[in-house]
Design a protein around this motif. Structure first.
Motif, PDB file in Angstrom:
ATOM      1  N   MET A 206     -18.743 -20.888  44.811  1.00 27.11           N
ATOM      2  CA  MET A 206     -19.902 -20.550  44.347  1.00 27.11           C
ATOM      3  C   MET A 206     -20.183 -19.018  43.740  1.00 27.11           C
ATOM      4  N   SER A 207     -19.113 -18.296  44.143  1.00 23.30           N
ATOM      5  CA  SER A 207     -19.365 -16.807  43.840  1.00 23.30           C
ATOM      6  C   SER A 207     -18.685 -16.351  42.632  1.00 23.30           C
ATOM      7  N   ARG A 208     -17.875 -17.316  42.016  1.00 21.02           N
ATOM      8  CA  ARG A 208     -17.265 -16.935  40.696  1.00 21.02           C
ATOM      9  C   ARG A 208     -17.756 -15.707  39.930  1.00 21.02           C
ATOM     10  N   PRO A 209     -18.947 -15.740  39.485  1.00 21.31           N
ATOM     11  CA  PRO A 209     -19.793 -14.807  38.596  1.00 21.31           C
ATOM     12  C   PRO A 209     -19.401 -13.494  39.157  1.00 21.31           C
ATOM     13  N   ILE A 210     -19.697 -13.105  40.505  1.00 16.37           N
ATOM     14  CA  ILE A 210     -19.945 -11.989  40.935  1.00 16.37           C
ATOM     15  C   ILE A 210     -18.476 -11.548  41.575  1.00 16.37           C
ATOM     16  N   LEU A 211     -17.780 -12.406  41.659  1.00 15.10           N
ATOM     17  CA  LEU A 211     -16.319 -12.085  42.010  1.00 15.10           C
ATOM     18  C   LEU A 211     -15.667 -11.491  40.778  1.00 15.10           C
ATOM     19  N   GLY A 212     -15.886 -12.226  39.567  1.00 13.29           N
ATOM     20  CA  GLY A 212     -15.439 -11.804  38.270  1.00 13.29           C
ATOM     21  C   GLY A 212     -16.063 -10.080  38.038  1.00 13.29           C
ATOM     22  N   VAL A 213     -17.137  -9.969  38.381  1.00 16.28           N
ATOM     23  CA  VAL A 213     -17.719  -8.629  38.150  1.00 16.28           C
ATOM     24  C   VAL A 213     -17.147  -7.624  38.905  1.00 16.28           C
ATOM     25  N   VAL A 214     -16.724  -7.983  40.121  1.00 15.77           N
ATOM     26  CA  VAL A 214     -16.215  -7.054  41.277  1.00 15.77           C
ATOM     27  C   VAL A 214     -14.398  -6.827  40.721  1.00 15.77           C
ATOM     28  N   SER A 215     -13.899  -7.952  40.074  1.00 21.18           N
ATOM     29  CA  SER A 215     -12.726  -7.531  39.768  1.00 21.18           C
ATOM     30  C   SER A 215     -12.545  -6.535  38.483  1.00 21.18           C
ATOM     31  N   ILE A 216     -13.674  -6.914  37.483  1.00 24.95           N
ATOM     32  CA  ILE A 216     -13.504  -6.183  36.230  1.00 24.95           C
ATOM     33  C   ILE A 216     -13.996  -4.761  36.460  1.00 24.95           C
ATOM     34  N   PHE A 217     -14.942  -4.553  37.568  1.00 27.01           N
ATOM     35  CA  PHE A 217     -15.227  -3.039  38.067  1.00 27.01           C
ATOM     36  C   PHE A 217     -13.925  -2.398  38.632  1.00 27.01           C
ATOM     37  N   ALA A 218     -13.038  -3.181  39.387  1.00 26.15           N
ATOM     38  CA  ALA A 218     -11.924  -2.614  39.948  1.00 26.15           C
ATOM     39  C   ALA A 218     -10.934  -2.288  38.849  1.00 26.15           C
ATOM     40  N   VAL A 219     -10.736  -2.975  38.099  1.00 27.04           N
ATOM     41  CA  VAL A 219      -9.782  -2.959  36.758  1.00 27.04           C
ATOM     42  C   VAL A 219     -10.252  -1.469  36.151  1.00 27.04           C
ATOM     43  N   THR A 220     -11.431  -1.580  35.652  1.00 26.70           N
ATOM     44  CA  THR A 220     -11.905  -0.315  34.962  1.00 26.70           C
ATOM     45  C   THR A 220     -11.832   0.859  35.699  1.00 26.70           C
ATOM     46  N   ALA A 221     -12.088   0.671  37.012  1.00 26.41           N
ATOM     47  CA  ALA A 221     -11.823   1.944  37.856  1.00 26.41           C
ATOM     48  C   ALA A 221     -10.592   2.688  37.953  1.00 26.41           C
ATOM     49  N   VAL A 222      -9.655   1.777  37.971  1.00 21.81           N
ATOM     50  CA  VAL A 222      -8.156   2.214  38.066  1.00 21.81           C
ATOM     51  C   VAL A 222      -7.889   2.603  36.559  1.00 21.81           C
ATOM     52  N   TRP A 223      -8.380   2.101  35.707  1.00 18.03           N
ATOM     53  CA  TRP A 223      -7.788   2.282  34.282  1.00 18.03           C
ATOM     54  C   TRP A 223      -8.190   3.793  34.007  1.00 18.03           C
ATOM     55  N   LYS A 224      -9.746   4.118  34.095  1.00 16.80           N
ATOM     56  CA  LYS A 224     -10.125   5.290  33.690  1.00 16.80           C
ATOM     57  C   LYS A 224      -9.834   6.424  34.475  1.00 16.80           C
ATOM     58  N   ASP A 225      -9.703   6.329  35.804  1.00 16.32           N
ATOM     59  CA  ASP A 225      -9.498   7.267  36.915  1.00 16.32           C
ATOM     60  C   ASP A 225      -8.245   8.160  36.407  1.00 16.32           C
ATOM     61  N   PHE A 226      -8.278   9.512  36.623  1.00  7.22           N
ATOM     62  CA  PHE A 226      -7.480  10.442  36.129  1.00  7.22           C
ATOM     63  C   PHE A 226      -7.031  11.329  37.202  1.00  7.22           C
ATOM     64  N   LEU A 227      -7.976  11.985  37.786  1.00  5.74           N
ATOM     65  CA  LEU A 227      -7.747  13.025  39.031  1.00  5.74           C
ATOM     66  C   LEU A 227      -7.067  12.506  40.217  1.00  5.74           C
ATOM     67  N   TRP A 228      -7.440  11.380  40.834  1.00  2.00           N
ATOM     68  CA  TRP A 228      -6.590  10.853  41.848  1.00  2.00           C
ATOM     69  C   TRP A 228      -5.184  10.293  41.547  1.00  2.00           C
ATOM     70  N   PRO A 229      -4.945   9.752  40.336  1.00  2.00           N
ATOM     71  CA  PRO A 229      -3.473   9.206  40.129  1.00  2.00           C
ATOM     72  C   PRO A 229      -2.706  10.456  39.802  1.00  2.00           C
ATOM     73  N   LEU A 230      -3.319  11.642  39.362  1.00  2.00           N
ATOM     74  CA  LEU A 230      -2.581  12.803  38.910  1.00  2.00           C
ATOM     75  C   LEU A 230      -2.069  13.351  40.337  1.00  2.00           C
ATOM     76  N   LEU A 231      -2.955  13.384  41.220  1.00  2.38           N
ATOM     77  CA  LEU A 231      -2.648  14.075  42.655  1.00  2.38           C
ATOM     78  C   LEU A 231      -1.509  13.195  43.280  1.00  2.38           C
ATOM     79  N   VAL A 232      -1.764  11.873  43.384  1.00  2.87           N
ATOM     80  CA  VAL A 232      -0.917  11.028  44.387  1.00  2.87           C
ATOM     81  C   VAL A 232       0.068  10.338  43.662  1.00  2.87           C
ATOM     82  N   MET A 233       0.302  10.481  42.179  1.00  2.00           N
ATOM     83  CA  MET A 233       1.522   9.811  41.585  1.00  2.00           C
ATOM     84  C   MET A 233       2.229  11.009  40.823  1.00  2.00           C
TER      85      MET A 233
END
Length: 290
Positions: A206-233
């Motif tokens: 029953m929660s597919r819409p909100i699970l989709g939103v959380v998934s998209i937020f997670a993808v965009t957060a990784v995609w646009k992040d710069f400082l943290w990957p610069l430090l740990v990778m």
């Protein structure tokens, strides 16, 4: 009928109608230019020569379009490897957040543990802390993981684990779970379903819409992040797309760097255009529960 600052009678009059549509057009066009202007500059700049993209004032259209810039960006910056790394980190972030954030939200919403409201309040309070303040303690944790005494540098867990503790996503999920009637939970318990079985067989479908939103937020957060990957990778083989473009920017022509930025932005734009209806429905779901 809803009541607004301007009545329907005024909107039907000649002067009121002209004023309304003029103001609406100015606002829509203004916001469109503000949001789409940088994207237009980026797409057209990727087709310009190095001399043209650096000239002042900038040209509105490329005088001699050069699609070869995209090919050069793909080969010179090894974008295939960078995109694969970023997709890999984003997929892991989605998996970890769906498992742990969904479990936390389900427990706070339906199982109601002791001090659940206090725990939720403490989680939401972390949203008031600037992200930059947490960089140093997070980095200290990553380079020397407590108890295990392991270094997570150049490990995908250095990106995945900090993203699990996402108070905003837990709050969104909890609000959605709150909107699911308690009668459904009671019926499942009467039929002998455990709390875990109820979550898997009833709540999650029953929660597919909100699970989709959380998934998209997670993808965009990784995609646009710069400082943290610069430090740990730090190793070139483990870089994300944003860090990789930054690393190669110093010795690469500007038009090629802009072309690489266009390629890097395309996946998230495509994801939004495909799932925009799911995003809006997921964000508004559960918002009317009083």
């Amino acid at each position: 009928m809803t009541r607004t600052l301007i009545s329907h009678a005024q909107l039907r009059r000649g002067r009121g109608r002209v004023l309304y549509w003029t103001l609406l057009t100015v606002v829509v066009v203004g916001f469109t230019l503000v949001f789409l202007g940088p994207l237009y500059w980026m797409v057209t700049g990727a087709l310009k020569s190095g001399q043209e993209i650096a000239q002042t004032p900038p040209t509105l259209f490329p005088q001699d379009p050069q699609p070869q810039n995209y090919v050069d960006a793909w080969t010179q910056l090894d974008l295939a490897k960078l995109l694969f790394n970023t997709f890999y980190y984003a997929a892991g972030a989605v998996l970890f957040q769906l498992v742990f954030d969904t479990s936390a939200a389900y427990a706070l919403s339906k199982l109601r543990p002791a001090f659940g409201n206090a725990i939720l309040s403490a989680m939401l309070a972390t949203l008031m802390i600037p992200a930059m303040v947490l960089i140093v303690p997070q980095y200290q944790t990553v380079i020397d993981l407590p108890v295990l005494n392991l270094s997570l540098l150049d490990s995908p867990f250095a990106i995945w684990l900090p993203m699990v503790a996402n108070a905003f996503n837990i709050f969104l999920l909890k609000r959605f779970f709150d909107s699911i009637p308690e009668e459904i939970m009671s019926a499942a318990f009467v039929d002998g379903a455990s709390a875990l079985r109820t979550l898997w067989s009833i709540i999650l479908p029953m929660s597919r819409p909100i699970l989709g939103v959380v998934s998209i937020f997670a993808v965009t957060a990784v995609w646009k992040d710069f400082l943290w990957p610069l430090l740990v990778m730090p190793h070139p083989e483990t870089r994300t797309i944003s860090v990789g473009i930054y690393a190669f920017a110093a010795g690469t022509p500007q038009n090629v760097v802009v072309a690489a930025s266009v390629i890097a932005a395309l996946p998230t734009v495509i994801i939004f255009l495909i799932f925009q209806r799911n995003i809006m429905s997921g964000l508004t779901a559960g918002s009317l529960k009083g």
